[in-house]
Write a protein that holds these residues in place. Sequence first.
Motif, PDB file in Angstrom:
ATOM      1  N   ILE A 116       0.824  -1.205   0.000  1.00  0.00           N
ATOM      2  CA  ILE A 116       0.000   0.000   0.000  1.00  0.00           C
ATOM      3  C   ILE A 116       0.858   1.255   0.000  1.00  0.00           C
ATOM      4  O   ILE A 116       0.539   2.242  -0.671  1.00  0.00           O
ATOM      5  CB  ILE A 116      -0.976  -0.034   1.185  1.00  0.00           C
ATOM      6  N   ALA A 117       1.979   1.228   0.723  1.00  0.00           N
ATOM      7  CA  ALA A 117       2.867   2.390   0.732  1.00  0.00           C
ATOM      8  C   ALA A 117       3.478   2.621  -0.642  1.00  0.00           C
ATOM      9  O   ALA A 117       3.687   3.764  -1.055  1.00  0.00           O
ATOM     10  CB  ALA A 117       3.970   2.205   1.767  1.00  0.00           C
ATOM     11  N   ARG A 118       3.753   1.542  -1.365  1.00  0.00           N
ATOM     12  CA  ARG A 118       4.405   1.664  -2.663  1.00  0.00           C
ATOM     13  C   ARG A 118       3.408   1.928  -3.781  1.00  0.00           C
ATOM     14  O   ARG A 118       3.740   2.604  -4.759  1.00  0.00           O
ATOM     15  CB  ARG A 118       5.199   0.381  -2.959  1.00  0.00           C
ATOM     16  N   ARG A 119       2.180   1.417  -3.636  1.00  0.00           N
ATOM     17  CA  ARG A 119       1.212   1.528  -4.729  1.00  0.00           C
ATOM     18  C   ARG A 119      -0.138   2.058  -4.234  1.00  0.00           C
ATOM     19  O   ARG A 119      -1.143   1.359  -4.287  1.00  0.00           O
ATOM     20  CB  ARG A 119       1.014   0.170  -5.401  1.00  0.00           C
ATOM     21  N   PRO A 120      -0.188   3.276  -3.712  1.00  0.00           N
ATOM     22  CA  PRO A 120      -1.477   3.828  -3.257  1.00  0.00           C
ATOM     23  C   PRO A 120      -2.437   3.997  -4.429  1.00  0.00           C
ATOM     24  O   PRO A 120      -2.014   4.267  -5.552  1.00  0.00           O
ATOM     25  CB  PRO A 120      -1.081   5.189  -2.653  1.00  0.00           C
ATOM     26  N   ARG A 121      -3.746   3.858  -4.146  1.00  0.00           N
ATOM     27  CA  ARG A 121      -4.731   3.918  -5.227  1.00  0.00           C
ATOM     28  C   ARG A 121      -5.753   5.040  -5.036  1.00  0.00           C
ATOM     29  O   ARG A 121      -6.691   5.165  -5.828  1.00  0.00           O
ATOM     30  CB  ARG A 121      -5.447   2.566  -5.369  1.00  0.00           C
ATOM     31  N   THR A 122      -5.612   5.825  -3.976  1.00  0.00           N
ATOM     32  CA  THR A 122      -6.468   7.003  -3.812  1.00  0.00           C
ATOM     33  C   THR A 122      -5.632   8.148  -3.265  1.00  0.00           C
ATOM     34  O   THR A 122      -4.552   7.948  -2.699  1.00  0.00           O
ATOM     35  CB  THR A 122      -7.648   6.751  -2.834  1.00  0.00           C
ATOM     36  N   ASP A 123      -6.148   9.376  -3.409  1.00  0.00           N
ATOM     37  CA  ASP A 123      -5.439  10.551  -2.897  1.00  0.00           C
ATOM     38  C   ASP A 123      -5.270  10.473  -1.383  1.00  0.00           C
ATOM     39  O   ASP A 123      -4.249  10.905  -0.837  1.00  0.00           O
ATOM     40  CB  ASP A 123      -6.201  11.825  -3.260  1.00  0.00           C
ATOM     41  N   TYR A 124      -6.283   9.930  -0.698  1.00  0.00           N
ATOM     42  CA  TYR A 124      -6.206   9.811   0.758  1.00  0.00           C
ATOM     43  C   TYR A 124      -5.010   8.951   1.169  1.00  0.00           C
ATOM     44  O   TYR A 124      -4.223   9.324   2.040  1.00  0.00           O
ATOM     45  CB  TYR A 124      -7.503   9.199   1.313  1.00  0.00           C
ATOM     46  N   ILE A 125      -4.845   7.803   0.519  1.00  0.00           N
ATOM     47  CA  ILE A 125      -3.742   6.906   0.856  1.00  0.00           C
ATOM     48  C   ILE A 125      -2.405   7.547   0.497  1.00  0.00           C
ATOM     49  O   ILE A 125      -1.436   7.478   1.262  1.00  0.00           O
ATOM     50  CB  ILE A 125      -3.899   5.552   0.139  1.00  0.00           C
ATOM     51  N   ALA A 126      -2.335   8.167  -0.667  1.00  0.00           N
ATOM     52  CA  ALA A 126      -1.092   8.824  -1.085  1.00  0.00           C
ATOM     53  C   ALA A 126      -0.686   9.893  -0.092  1.00  0.00           C
ATOM     54  O   ALA A 126       0.499  10.050   0.237  1.00  0.00           O
ATOM     55  CB  ALA A 126      -1.261   9.424  -2.478  1.00  0.00           C
ATOM     56  N   HIS A 127      -1.655  10.657   0.390  1.00  0.00           N
ATOM     57  CA  HIS A 127      -1.357  11.696   1.381  1.00  0.00           C
ATOM     58  C   HIS A 127      -0.831  11.073   2.668  1.00  0.00           C
ATOM     59  O   HIS A 127       0.115  11.593   3.280  1.00  0.00           O
ATOM     60  CB  HIS A 127      -2.614  12.515   1.668  1.00  0.00           C
ATOM     61  N   LEU A 128      -1.429   9.945   3.072  1.00  0.00           N
ATOM     62  CA  LEU A 128      -0.995   9.290   4.295  1.00  0.00           C
ATOM     63  C   LEU A 128       0.464   8.844   4.210  1.00  0.00           C
ATOM     64  O   LEU A 128       1.230   8.980   5.160  1.00  0.00           O
ATOM     65  CB  LEU A 128      -1.870   8.065   4.581  1.00  0.00           C
ATOM     66  N   VAL A 129       0.828   8.270   3.094  1.00  0.00           N
ATOM     67  CA  VAL A 129       2.188   7.730   2.967  1.00  0.00           C
ATOM     68  C   VAL A 129       3.151   8.745   2.377  1.00  0.00           C
ATOM     69  O   VAL A 129       4.327   8.443   2.184  1.00  0.00           O
ATOM     70  CB  VAL A 129       2.192   6.430   2.129  1.00  0.00           C
ATOM     71  N   GLY A 130       2.663   9.958   2.082  1.00  0.00           N
ATOM     72  CA  GLY A 130       3.542  11.036   1.655  1.00  0.00           C
ATOM     73  C   GLY A 130       3.994  10.959   0.223  1.00  0.00           C
ATOM     74  O   GLY A 130       5.187  11.078  -0.067  1.00  0.00           O
ATOM     75  N   LEU A 131       3.055  10.774  -0.702  1.00  0.00           N
ATOM     76  CA  LEU A 131       3.393  10.695  -2.120  1.00  0.00           C
ATOM     77  C   LEU A 131       2.528  11.645  -2.937  1.00  0.00           C
ATOM     78  O   LEU A 131       1.377  11.897  -2.594  1.00  0.00           O
ATOM     79  CB  LEU A 131       3.179   9.266  -2.652  1.00  0.00           C
ATOM     80  N   ASN A 132       3.088  12.161  -4.031  1.00  0.00           N
ATOM     81  CA  ASN A 132       2.283  12.794  -5.074  1.00  0.00           C
ATOM     82  C   ASN A 132       1.739  11.670  -5.948  1.00  0.00           C
ATOM     83  O   ASN A 132       2.500  10.807  -6.398  1.00  0.00           O
ATOM     84  CB  ASN A 132       3.152  13.723  -5.931  1.00  0.00           C
ATOM     85  N   LEU A 133       0.439  11.655  -6.176  1.00  0.00           N
ATOM     86  CA  LEU A 133      -0.188  10.559  -6.916  1.00  0.00           C
ATOM     87  C   LEU A 133      -1.077  11.107  -8.026  1.00  0.00           C
ATOM     88  O   LEU A 133      -1.852  12.042  -7.804  1.00  0.00           O
ATOM     89  CB  LEU A 133      -1.039   9.705  -5.973  1.00  0.00           C
ATOM     90  N   TYR A 134      -0.975  10.492  -9.214  1.00  0.00           N
ATOM     91  CA  TYR A 134      -1.780  10.914 -10.363  1.00  0.00           C
ATOM     92  C   TYR A 134      -2.269   9.668 -11.100  1.00  0.00           C
ATOM     93  O   TYR A 134      -1.621   8.619 -11.084  1.00  0.00           O
ATOM     94  CB  TYR A 134      -0.952  11.786 -11.321  1.00  0.00           C
ATOM     95  N   ARG A 135      -3.388   9.837 -11.757  1.00  0.00           N
ATOM     96  CA  ARG A 135      -3.912   8.764 -12.597  1.00  0.00           C
ATOM     97  C   ARG A 135      -3.910   9.248 -14.039  1.00  0.00           C
ATOM     98  O   ARG A 135      -4.196  10.427 -14.311  1.00  0.00           O
ATOM     99  CB  ARG A 135      -5.334   8.385 -12.176  1.00  0.00           C
ATOM    100  N   GLY A 136      -3.576   8.373 -14.962  1.00  0.00           N
ATOM    101  CA  GLY A 136      -3.530   8.777 -16.355  1.00  0.00           C
ATOM    102  C   GLY A 136      -3.414   7.601 -17.293  1.00  0.00           C
ATOM    103  O   GLY A 136      -3.623   6.449 -16.899  1.00  0.00           O
ATOM    104  N   GLU A 137      -3.067   7.905 -18.554  1.00  0.00           N
ATOM    105  CA  GLU A 137      -2.902   6.888 -19.597  1.00  0.00           C
ATOM    106  C   GLU A 137      -1.429   6.817 -19.990  1.00  0.00           C
ATOM    107  O   GLU A 137      -0.803   7.841 -20.279  1.00  0.00           O
ATOM    108  CB  GLU A 137      -3.750   7.236 -20.823  1.00  0.00           C
ATOM    109  N   ALA A 138      -0.894   5.598 -19.999  1.00  0.00           N
ATOM    110  CA  ALA A 138       0.524   5.414 -20.339  1.00  0.00           C
ATOM    111  C   ALA A 138       0.681   4.976 -21.779  1.00  0.00           C
ATOM    112  O   ALA A 138      -0.097   4.158 -22.289  1.00  0.00           O
ATOM    113  CB  ALA A 138       1.141   4.373 -19.410  1.00  0.00           C
ATOM    114  N   GLU A 139       1.687   5.557 -22.423  1.00  0.00           N
ATOM    115  CA  GLU A 139       2.135   5.115 -23.736  1.00  0.00           C
ATOM    116  C   GLU A 139       3.651   5.010 -23.662  1.00  0.00           C
ATOM    117  O   GLU A 139       4.362   6.010 -23.776  1.00  0.00           O
ATOM    118  CB  GLU A 139       1.714   6.099 -24.827  1.00  0.00           C
ATOM    119  N   GLY A 140       4.121   3.803 -23.415  1.00  0.00           N
ATOM    120  CA  GLY A 140       5.551   3.621 -23.230  1.00  0.00           C
ATOM    121  C   GLY A 140       6.000   4.232 -21.924  1.00  0.00           C
ATOM    122  O   GLY A 140       5.455   3.935 -20.857  1.00  0.00           O
ATOM    123  N   HIS A 141       6.974   5.131 -22.002  1.00  0.00           N
ATOM    124  CA  HIS A 141       7.519   5.755 -20.801  1.00  0.00           C
ATOM    125  C   HIS A 141       6.832   7.075 -20.465  1.00  0.00           C
ATOM    126  O   HIS A 141       7.264   7.757 -19.520  1.00  0.00           O
ATOM    127  CB  HIS A 141       9.029   6.001 -20.989  1.00  0.00           C
TER     128      HIS A 141
END
Length: 361
Positions: free
Chosen positions: A233-258
């Motif tokens: 959970i610390a490495r792969r948060p899935r909501t803003d609440y969890i990311a805030h708890l573990v101290g990460l900037n978190l975004y959701r988007g679409e990946a194309e390669g790198h």
Amino acid sequence: MTDPETTDAEKTDAAAEGLDTRLVVERGSFRLDVALTAAPGDVVALLGPNGAGKTTALRALAGLVPLTGGHLHLDGTDLDRMPPEARPVGVVFQDYLLFPHLSALDNVAFGPRCHGATKAEARAQASAWLERLGLAEHGSAKPRRLSGGQAQRVALARALATHPRLLLLDEPLAALDARTRLDVRAQLRHHLAEFEAVAVLVTHDPLDAMVLADHLVVIEDGHIVQRGTPADIARRPRTDYIAHLVGLNLYRGEAEGHTVRVDHGSAVTTTEDLTGPVFVAFPPSAVTLYQDRPSGASARNLWRCEVSGMETHGDQIRVALSGELPLAADLTTVAAAELDLRPGATVWATVKAAQTHAYPA
């Protein structure tokens, strides 16, 4: 390898051990719908913001709140058909709720007495539990004479003295000061590691959850939004609440390669090569700020931002940034002073691709 001497009945009993429940509780406009499973020896932490449903879930497990639907099975027994006082469940409440007129010894002996033990038997059991938790010399003390840490351990001993198959802890460290909390957290971790049945604790403190639990279940708005080990959970948060708890900037988007095109419209370059919906995260400490656009900047991740807020965060300054990509950056006080940061100031933020982490959404 299956033991040929094991009977079908024994296999069924083994499979039934532990907690298997779906808690459905409807109270007005709020609906809790949470499924939990845990094996004997597991420590599960329910984590979430205020009003998420954590305490309602704990009270439902204790039988203090009736289920609207679902089921509650412990070691193969349907607890929902049993009155709360008959359930093999021990509870440590946030404020401990020790009986003020009883000594520590008699507080712990209360449970065995309720389960039919004689006064002498109950006090002998209570004395053994107090000694086990390092409280042998405090048996005659009334709760008002105990420190916060001692009271917490008496409450734990009282819950364990009935040999529960399910131990429930409601914010077990919330009433302690910071110095005491550190010591008691370590002691509680030790005692929970020795507990042979299922333990479920409710907390809003991520450190308590990470240190005490084997598995985390994150609840928001009455539903589970993520579950896993503390490391997952610390490495792969899935909501803003969890990311805030573990101290990460978190975004959701679409990946194309790198390249990840995040929902804010900006792009983030990562070292992972992915395609489709992803999360991308990086810590505030990975962000470097500049007053002016770095000349000849080679950083693939470069955004123009505005300072929207600043606050002390430990021994650093956490800077909230808006603009091309809303994010948080951690700086030393010296670095913040040199940048002359203030609300509304324009800065350039960079993050190395190697310091980002992308994973499937």
